[in-house]
Write a protein that holds these residues in place. Structure first.
Motif, PDB file in Angstrom:
ATOM      1  N   PRO A  50      19.184  -1.749 -13.035  1.00  0.00           N
ATOM      2  CA  PRO A  50      18.863  -3.151 -13.260  1.00  0.00           C
ATOM      3  C   PRO A  50      18.567  -3.937 -11.982  1.00  0.00           C
ATOM      4  O   PRO A  50      18.456  -5.156 -12.022  1.00  0.00           O
ATOM      5  N   TRP A  51      18.465  -3.253 -10.839  1.00  0.00           N
ATOM      6  CA  TRP A  51      18.058  -3.938  -9.627  1.00  0.00           C
ATOM      7  C   TRP A  51      16.616  -4.405  -9.785  1.00  0.00           C
ATOM      8  O   TRP A  51      15.857  -3.862 -10.587  1.00  0.00           O
ATOM      9  N   ARG A  52      16.244  -5.401  -9.005  1.00  0.00           N
ATOM     10  CA  ARG A  52      14.861  -5.898  -9.009  1.00  0.00           C
ATOM     11  C   ARG A  52      14.529  -6.412  -7.618  1.00  0.00           C
ATOM     12  O   ARG A  52      15.413  -6.483  -6.763  1.00  0.00           O
ATOM     13  N   ILE A  53      13.274  -6.735  -7.409  1.00  0.00           N
ATOM     14  CA  ILE A  53      12.893  -7.310  -6.117  1.00  0.00           C
ATOM     15  C   ILE A  53      12.264  -8.672  -6.307  1.00  0.00           C
ATOM     16  O   ILE A  53      11.702  -8.985  -7.358  1.00  0.00           O
ATOM     17  N   GLU A  54      12.388  -9.458  -5.257  1.00  0.00           N
ATOM     18  CA  GLU A  54      11.664 -10.716  -5.140  1.00  0.00           C
ATOM     19  C   GLU A  54      10.729 -10.531  -3.958  1.00  0.00           C
ATOM     20  O   GLU A  54      11.167 -10.255  -2.835  1.00  0.00           O
ATOM     21  N   ASP A 100      24.860  -7.764  -9.801  1.00  0.00           N
ATOM     22  CA  ASP A 100      26.080  -8.530  -9.542  1.00  0.00           C
ATOM     23  C   ASP A 100      25.909  -9.513  -8.393  1.00  0.00           C
ATOM     24  O   ASP A 100      26.869  -9.869  -7.715  1.00  0.00           O
ATOM     25  N   GLY A 101      24.657  -9.914  -8.135  1.00  0.00           N
ATOM     26  CA  GLY A 101      24.377 -10.886  -7.083  1.00  0.00           C
ATOM     27  C   GLY A 101      24.161 -10.286  -5.709  1.00  0.00           C
ATOM     28  O   GLY A 101      24.029 -11.014  -4.729  1.00  0.00           O
ATOM     29  N   GLU A 102      24.132  -8.950  -5.612  1.00  0.00           N
ATOM     30  CA  GLU A 102      23.890  -8.307  -4.322  1.00  0.00           C
ATOM     31  C   GLU A 102      22.495  -8.674  -3.819  1.00  0.00           C
ATOM     32  O   GLU A 102      21.566  -8.821  -4.603  1.00  0.00           O
ATOM     33  N   LYS A 103      22.379  -8.785  -2.490  1.00  0.00           N
ATOM     34  CA  LYS A 103      21.084  -9.063  -1.860  1.00  0.00           C
ATOM     35  C   LYS A 103      20.895  -8.110  -0.691  1.00  0.00           C
ATOM     36  O   LYS A 103      21.777  -8.005   0.162  1.00  0.00           O
TER      37      LYS A 103
END
Length: 148
Positions: free
Chosen positions: A33-37, A57-60
């Motif tokens: 479920p990770w994504r990129i901006e 979980d809000g990781e960046k």
């Protein structure tokens, strides 16, 4: 070379695969479920490649580097050894040179992605971080998009 690779044979024309590779990165770049901006993609040698990976979980995890090659319709190559933050080339702690390419094969397309590292230790660390599972999941997502 200290290289890790993943490859897939895709039942889709190379033009479709290139379009997904180059223009729809937000949809396949990291394992769900990770994504990129996307921050910036200056698609030329020396141009900035910058994005933020965002975890469930809000990781960046920032990814900033430069393009070493942009071969329209075939491949792009990026390194994180140089950053363009602040508008000027700055040395960065190098981790890898990443290559993503699509090439015709039979009635379909061969997708190849590789990570080349400066040292065997860095390559082994990347492998232990889950290269096969992570980049494999990304390759499967990419393949499904191209074939869908």
């Amino acid at each position: 070379m200290h290289e890790l690779k993943v490859t897939r044979l895709i039942a889709a024309p190379v033009e479709r695969c290139w379009d997904v590779l180059a223009n729809r990165q937000e949809e396949w770049w990291c394992p769900a479920p990770w994504r990129i901006e996307m921050i910036e993609q200056d698609r030329r040698p020396g141009g900035r490649s910058a994005m933020m990976m965002l975890g469930p979980d809000g990781e960046k995890m920032p990814q900033d580097g430069i393009f070493l090659a942009w071969d329209e319709g075939r491949r792009f190559v990026v390194t994180d050894a140089i950053s363009l933050m602040g508008g000027d080339y700055e040395p960065a702690d190098p981790f890898m040179i990443g290559t993503w390419e699509v090439v015709p094969e039979g009635d379909g397309t061969r997708y190849n992605a590789s990570a080349r590292h400066w040292t065997e230790e860095a390559m082994n660390n990347h492998a232990e971080m889950g290269f096969d599972d992570g980049w494999g999941a990304v390759a499967d997502q990419f393949k499904a998009m191209c074939e869908g």
